[in-house]
Design a protein around this motif. Sequence first.
Motif, mmCIF file in Angstrom:
data_model
loop_
_atom_site.group_PDB
_atom_site.id
_atom_site.type_symbol
_atom_site.label_atom_id
_atom_site.label_comp_id
_atom_site.label_asym_id
_atom_site.label_seq_id
_atom_site.Cartn_x
_atom_site.Cartn_y
_atom_site.Cartn_z
ATOM 1 N N TYR A 12 0.388 -1.365 0.189
ATOM 2 C CA TYR A 12 -0.038 0.032 -0.481
ATOM 3 C C TYR A 12 0.981 0.905 0.188
ATOM 4 C CZ TYR A 12 -3.689 3.052 0.572
ATOM 5 O OH TYR A 12 -4.815 3.985 0.641
ATOM 6 N N LEU A 82 -15.344 2.079 -1.357
ATOM 7 C CA LEU A 82 -14.528 1.744 -2.538
ATOM 8 C C LEU A 82 -14.691 0.831 -3.556
ATOM 9 C CD1 LEU A 82 -11.721 1.066 -0.042
ATOM 10 C CD2 LEU A 82 -12.001 3.434 -0.830
ATOM 11 N N HIS A 83 -14.662 1.314 -4.110
ATOM 12 C CA HIS A 83 -15.105 0.189 -5.404
ATOM 13 C C HIS A 83 -13.815 0.113 -6.715
ATOM 14 C CE1 HIS A 83 -18.453 3.473 -4.991
ATOM 15 N NE2 HIS A 83 -19.392 2.322 -5.786
ATOM 16 N N TRP A 84 -13.296 -1.721 -6.436
ATOM 17 C CA TRP A 84 -12.227 -1.857 -6.259
ATOM 18 C C TRP A 84 -12.588 -3.243 -7.092
ATOM 19 C CZ3 TRP A 84 -9.032 -2.696 -1.082
ATOM 20 C CH2 TRP A 84 -8.915 -0.996 -0.790
ATOM 21 N N ILE A 116 -6.655 -7.870 -5.473
ATOM 22 C CA ILE A 116 -7.473 -7.058 -5.098
ATOM 23 C C ILE A 116 -6.599 -5.799 -5.765
ATOM 24 C CG2 ILE A 116 -8.811 -5.224 -3.915
ATOM 25 C CD1 ILE A 116 -9.306 -7.727 -1.658
ATOM 26 N N ASP A 118 -6.911 -1.582 -6.472
ATOM 27 C CA ASP A 118 -7.592 0.100 -6.034
ATOM 28 C C ASP A 118 -7.182 0.706 -7.845
ATOM 29 O OD1 ASP A 118 -8.165 2.295 -5.456
ATOM 30 O OD2 ASP A 118 -6.738 2.171 -3.744
ATOM 31 N N TRP A 124 -2.000 -3.141 -5.678
ATOM 32 C CA TRP A 124 -2.751 -4.430 -5.630
ATOM 33 C C TRP A 124 -2.319 -4.599 -4.076
ATOM 34 C CZ3 TRP A 124 -4.839 -7.017 -9.737
ATOM 35 C CH2 TRP A 124 -4.580 -6.490 -10.855
#
Length: 414
Positions: A12, A82-84, A116, A118, A124
């Motif tokens: 992150y 959050l739209h991931w 995943i 973002d 990732w």
Amino acid sequence: METFHAISTSSYSSSSSSPSTSFNPWMDPQIWRNLPHRLLIRILAFLPPPAFFRSRCVCKRFYSLLFSDSFLEMHLHLSPHLHWFIFFKNKDLISFNHNKNTHQNQVLEAPIEGFILDPDENTWYCVSFALIPPSFSPSSSSEGLVCWMSDEAGPKTLILYNPMSRTAAQFPPAQRPRLYPSVGLRVGPSSIDAFLAGDDLISPFAVKNLTTESFHVDGGGFFSLWGTNSPLPRLCSLESGRMVLVNGCFYCMNYSPFSVLAYEIASNTWCKIQAPMRRFLRSPSLVECRGRLVLVAAVEKSKLNVPRSVRMWGLQGCGRTWVELERMPHQLYLQFADAEAGRGFDCVGNGDFIAVTIRGSEQVLLFNFYRKGWSWVSQCPFLRHSGGAASGGGLHGFAYMPRLATPAIALLES
């Protein structure tokens, strides 16, 4: 949660700007130390999942928040939506249109991993689905839950799994034998709706009988087991394996020729919608983006003087007509077509973004509806590059909204 925490800590990235000479962005530690406990917990409830899991390393009190019902309830109301996207390796998915028995012998015993993305931060993460049996495949997602469906032919079993909290719950087995039906899932704060549609063909010599089964449970005590609700329109061929939920309706692609099937939940009825330029489409996908249904497909007219391209159409409010929304720039299309090499592609939408994945490839192309821009995503660092296109690699994605807690999952256990 150790897997997600360890990976998110290293992957992150913060986008904070450099402090200027006249302003210090860091709060005095003395102020943090003297903040009232309720205010501090409220601040933590605003954190997105990666930042929250990093904060659990601070002290035992922060670590225990994941097991606090009061904090999780606060987090549900305050945390950002959050739209991931979540992707899985295609070799972990079961394709019943090819050699089923051979693939079942090749299923890996290692825990299934999800990757995943973002899209805002181009970052990732990797999560493990260790509790999911290897004989299940991801089929749908809704509100932080990933739905897994049994691979074996027969009455299907569905499992809901929250990769953030590592909680799982199983549906009762469905009634009608199926191979690989399309799956629709709608999860609310206190309700769950699931649908299985089509693909009743349990033998290559049987007659295909396209029907729909539905399941409903809510916090009010209403529990509806699987039942055959309504037949699909005649001459249907549901091969996409996925449904898209938009404004109370599930939509899925129909093949030969291309059209769109719509299932209205309230009236329990199906209808068929003609697709735009259906004779010249290739690799059509239905996605939900910004609250509307969007069809993404390559357009190829071999005999007419129309340039090849990837286009997007939005379904109008009347529910019958389409309007073209976007078209991939020509130079980018040439680059995309060279990478795709005719193998086909799939799309998934969430929020302002549409993610395009090339079959047999680990490349992901993003389109931002808000900024009207295209961009290639940096390669996922967690993918094991052991196969590639030759061994049927590539990514298969779903819209994903991370949630530390999903209360509705407890309804299946009651």
